[in-house]
Design a protein around this motif. Structure first.
Motif, PDB file in Angstrom:
ATOM      1  N   ASP A   1       0.829  -1.200   0.000  1.00  0.00           N
ATOM      2  CA  ASP A   1       0.000   0.000   0.000  1.00  0.00           C
ATOM      3  C   ASP A   1       0.870   1.260   0.000  1.00  0.00           C
ATOM      4  OD1 ASP A   1      -2.476   1.383   0.009  1.00  0.00           O
ATOM      5  OD2 ASP A   1      -2.302   1.682   2.171  1.00  0.00           O
TER       6      ASP A   1
ATOM      7  N   LYS B   1       4.014  -0.515  -5.932  1.00  0.00           N
ATOM      8  CA  LYS B   1       4.477  -1.753  -6.573  1.00  0.00           C
ATOM      9  C   LYS B   1       5.857  -2.093  -6.031  1.00  0.00           C
ATOM     10  CE  LYS B   1       2.006  -1.311 -10.893  1.00  0.00           C
ATOM     11  NZ  LYS B   1       2.072  -1.372 -12.343  1.00  0.00           N
TER      12      LYS B   1
ATOM     13  N   GLU C   1      -2.391 -13.464  -3.485  1.00  0.00           N
ATOM     14  CA  GLU C   1      -2.814 -13.331  -4.876  1.00  0.00           C
ATOM     15  C   GLU C   1      -4.046 -14.186  -5.152  1.00  0.00           C
ATOM     16  OE1 GLU C   1      -1.071 -13.824  -9.411  1.00  0.00           O
ATOM     17  OE2 GLU C   1       0.030 -14.715  -7.756  1.00  0.00           O
TER      18      GLU C   1
ATOM     19  N   TYR D   1      -7.148 -12.595  -4.115  1.00  0.00           N
ATOM     20  CA  TYR D   1      -7.388 -11.316  -4.797  1.00  0.00           C
ATOM     21  C   TYR D   1      -7.084 -10.103  -3.913  1.00  0.00           C
ATOM     22  CZ  TYR D   1      -9.742 -14.453  -8.018  1.00  0.00           C
ATOM     23  OH  TYR D   1     -10.015 -15.488  -8.878  1.00  0.00           O
TER      24      TYR D   1
ATOM     25  N   ILE E   1      -3.750  -9.107  -3.492  1.00  0.00           N
ATOM     26  CA  ILE E   1      -2.637  -8.479  -4.203  1.00  0.00           C
ATOM     27  C   ILE E   1      -2.670  -8.933  -5.656  1.00  0.00           C
ATOM     28  CG2 ILE E   1      -1.178  -8.335  -2.136  1.00  0.00           C
ATOM     29  CD1 ILE E   1       0.531 -10.598  -3.384  1.00  0.00           C
ATOM     30  N   ARG E   2      -1.920  -8.233  -6.479  1.00  0.00           N
ATOM     31  CA  ARG E   2      -1.835  -8.535  -7.897  1.00  0.00           C
ATOM     32  C   ARG E   2      -0.378  -8.783  -8.253  1.00  0.00           C
ATOM     33  NH1 ARG E   2      -3.517  -3.944  -9.137  1.00  0.00           N
ATOM     34  NH2 ARG E   2      -5.712  -4.444  -8.883  1.00  0.00           N
TER      35      ARG E   2
ATOM     36  N   GLU F   1       2.186  -8.869 -11.401  1.00  0.00           N
ATOM     37  CA  GLU F   1       2.282  -8.401 -12.781  1.00  0.00           C
ATOM     38  C   GLU F   1       3.681  -8.677 -13.325  1.00  0.00           C
ATOM     39  OE1 GLU F   1       0.990  -4.280 -13.076  1.00  0.00           O
ATOM     40  OE2 GLU F   1      -0.112  -4.576 -11.206  1.00  0.00           O
TER      41      GLU F   1
ATOM     42  N   SER G   1       1.463  -5.678  -6.364  1.00  0.00           N
ATOM     43  CA  SER G   1       0.742  -4.475  -5.936  1.00  0.00           C
ATOM     44  C   SER G   1      -0.504  -4.912  -5.168  1.00  0.00           C
ATOM     45  CB  SER G   1       0.363  -3.607  -7.133  1.00  0.00           C
ATOM     46  OG  SER G   1      -0.454  -4.337  -8.036  1.00  0.00           O
TER      47      SER G   1
ATOM     48  N   THR H   1      -4.516  -4.753  -4.183  1.00  0.00           N
ATOM     49  CA  THR H   1      -5.795  -4.505  -4.841  1.00  0.00           C
ATOM     50  C   THR H   1      -6.684  -3.652  -3.939  1.00  0.00           C
ATOM     51  OG1 THR H   1      -6.819  -6.478  -3.908  1.00  0.00           O
ATOM     52  CG2 THR H   1      -5.672  -6.743  -6.031  1.00  0.00           C
ATOM     53  N   THR H   2      -7.821  -3.248  -4.463  1.00  0.00           N
ATOM     54  CA  THR H   2      -8.787  -2.499  -3.666  1.00  0.00           C
ATOM     55  C   THR H   2      -9.258  -3.328  -2.479  1.00  0.00           C
ATOM     56  OG1 THR H   2      -9.507  -1.337  -5.653  1.00  0.00           O
ATOM     57  CG2 THR H   2     -10.997  -1.266  -3.766  1.00  0.00           C
ATOM     58  N   GLN H   3      -9.496  -4.626  -2.708  1.00  0.00           N
ATOM     59  CA  GLN H   3      -9.904  -5.522  -1.624  1.00  0.00           C
ATOM     60  C   GLN H   3      -8.804  -5.631  -0.572  1.00  0.00           C
ATOM     61  OE1 GLN H   3     -10.044  -6.126  -4.914  1.00  0.00           O
ATOM     62  NE2 GLN H   3     -11.590  -7.655  -5.430  1.00  0.00           N
TER      63      GLN H   3
ATOM     64  N   LYS I   1      -6.566  -3.330   0.145  1.00  0.00           N
ATOM     65  CA  LYS I   1      -6.530  -2.073   0.903  1.00  0.00           C
ATOM     66  C   LYS I   1      -7.641  -2.045   1.955  1.00  0.00           C
ATOM     67  CE  LYS I   1      -4.346   0.829  -2.543  1.00  0.00           C
ATOM     68  NZ  LYS I   1      -4.303   2.118  -3.205  1.00  0.00           N
TER      69      LYS I   1
END
Length: 120
Positions: A37, A41, A67, A70, A72-73, A75, A86, A88-90, A92
């Motif tokens: 957060d 990234k 991951e 869901y 974190i992501r 990439e 990074s 995710t909204t969830q 955070k």
């Protein structure tokens, strides 16, 4: 018979995911979410350097679990050489809820030990 332990008050019962609950109570989960957060990234080794005591194995496991949930992501850049993580909204939202819970525990029972306990 339901899985709720409150009899005759089903409206008070709430289903939840035991997998997510177990994940958020595992060591280093909150630390990873906080770092992602703050820094947006990060690469694997950057996270490793920022968390005292974490091993490559545990970090790898925790990142895969986060991951899959869901939170974190992961990439991969166009060249396929750099992997970035990074939040995710969830993720955070969960991080914020965990921080509020920690703050509430401090209000109810302030740490009085000179050697403070930390979340990881």
């Amino acid at each position: 018979m339901t899985g709720c332990c409150i009899q005759d008050e089903q409206d008070l019962c709430m289903e939840y995911s035991p997998k997510i609950y177990q994940l958020i109570t595992r060591k280093y989960t909150l630390a990873i979410l906080l770092l992602l957060d703050k820094y947006d990234k990060m690469r694997f080794n950057e996270i490793m350097r920022k968390i005292n005591g974490i091993t490559q194995r545990i970090l790898s496991m925790r990142l895969k679990e986060l991951e899959k949930a869901y939170l974190i992501r992961r990439e991969i850049d166009k060249n396929g050489k750099t992997v970035m993580y990074s939040i995710t909204t969830q993720g955070k939202a969960l991080k914020n809820a965990m921080l509020m819970l920690l703050q509430l525990t401090n209000l109810l029972s302030p740490p009085n030990n000179p050697e403070k306990d930390y979340f990881c």
